[in-house]
Design a protein around this motif. Sequence first.
Motif, short mmCIF file in Angstrom:
data_model
loop_
_atom_site.label_atom_id
_atom_site.label_comp_id
_atom_site.label_asym_id
_atom_site.label_seq_id
_atom_site.Cartn_x
_atom_site.Cartn_y
_atom_site.Cartn_z
N ARG A 1 -4.55 -11.26 0.04
CA ARG A 1 -5.17 -10.00 -0.40
C ARG A 1 -5.68 -10.11 -1.84
N PRO B 1 0.62 -12.89 2.91
CA PRO B 1 -0.34 -11.79 3.06
C PRO B 1 -0.74 -11.16 1.74
N THR B 2 0.23 -11.02 0.82
CA THR B 2 -0.09 -10.49 -0.51
C THR B 2 -1.04 -11.40 -1.24
N ASP C 1 0.85 -1.18 0.00
CA ASP C 1 0.00 0.00 0.00
C ASP C 1 0.89 1.24 0.00
N ASP D 1 -9.80 -10.17 -3.61
CA ASP D 1 -10.15 -8.97 -4.38
C ASP D 1 -10.57 -9.37 -5.79
N ASP E 1 5.59 -4.80 6.12
CA ASP E 1 4.73 -5.97 6.23
C ASP E 1 5.49 -7.26 6.51
#
Length: 272
Positions: free
Chosen positions: A236, A232-233, A139, A240, A147
């Motif tokens: 995400r 985590p990526t 981000d 989405d 992160d």
Amino acid sequence: MQRRQVFTAGLAGAAAALVPPVRAAEIAADPASRPAFVLVHGAWHGGWSWSRVAARLRAAGHAVHTPTLTGLGERRHLLSPQVNLDTHIADVVNLLECEELQNVVLVGHSYGGIVISGAADRARDRLRQLVFLDALLLDSGKSLFSDFPEAVVQQRLKTIRETGAGVGAAPALPPSAFGVKDAADAAWVQRRMTPQPVGTYLQPLQLRAPLGNGLPKTYIECTTEPIATLEPTKARVRADAGWRTRTLATGHDAMVIAPGPLSDMLLSEIAV
């Protein structure tokens, strides 16, 4: 709607043969319609890491650029404490501008995903789409270390302090950490990897537009021995619906380990 596919094409056959007939006819009729590929490497790597994929994409009739980011690979003599994320974003944007490239498929591997995110924010009009290969996403306002688990960050910083050669650089991990197990491939990668500038870990990514800047985005997930810091990526992206997602049954360095299937997948993406 999000689509998730498992790509299983083998190495057999020329990459050009895998372009769908309608798309192949369009390209034959109008060579200028062929998108160019710009392939951006990850940490510790260089443009050299894309050589096997680049050859296949060129055989299919595409212009291909494989820039080496400042301070790495054959540009390792430029390593300095001043090299940071903005430096690498500028490397890609300047390539796009100086080569006057248009209709570009911009591909980023691993750390290169952060770099192409910044490049898309600054040079959207030159791009056709973005492809993130087992890549990191950030981000705006966050750095690569933001992160990472705190234990990983401290270990990386300790290693940089102890072995950074006075310029603040992280020594390369072994090829096995990238899923490269074949002895000849591992030796080839090991000979070429170079330290990663610490500024690329510490400098936050600054975006003016949402990630991707409105361009079509594909995420290719390498599923063999996945890297924990990428989870985590990947979570995400899976959540989405704005992403097109693909999976490739190979290790992290897919461009080294499975250049045929990866090339085929990249060619299939431009036909969508």
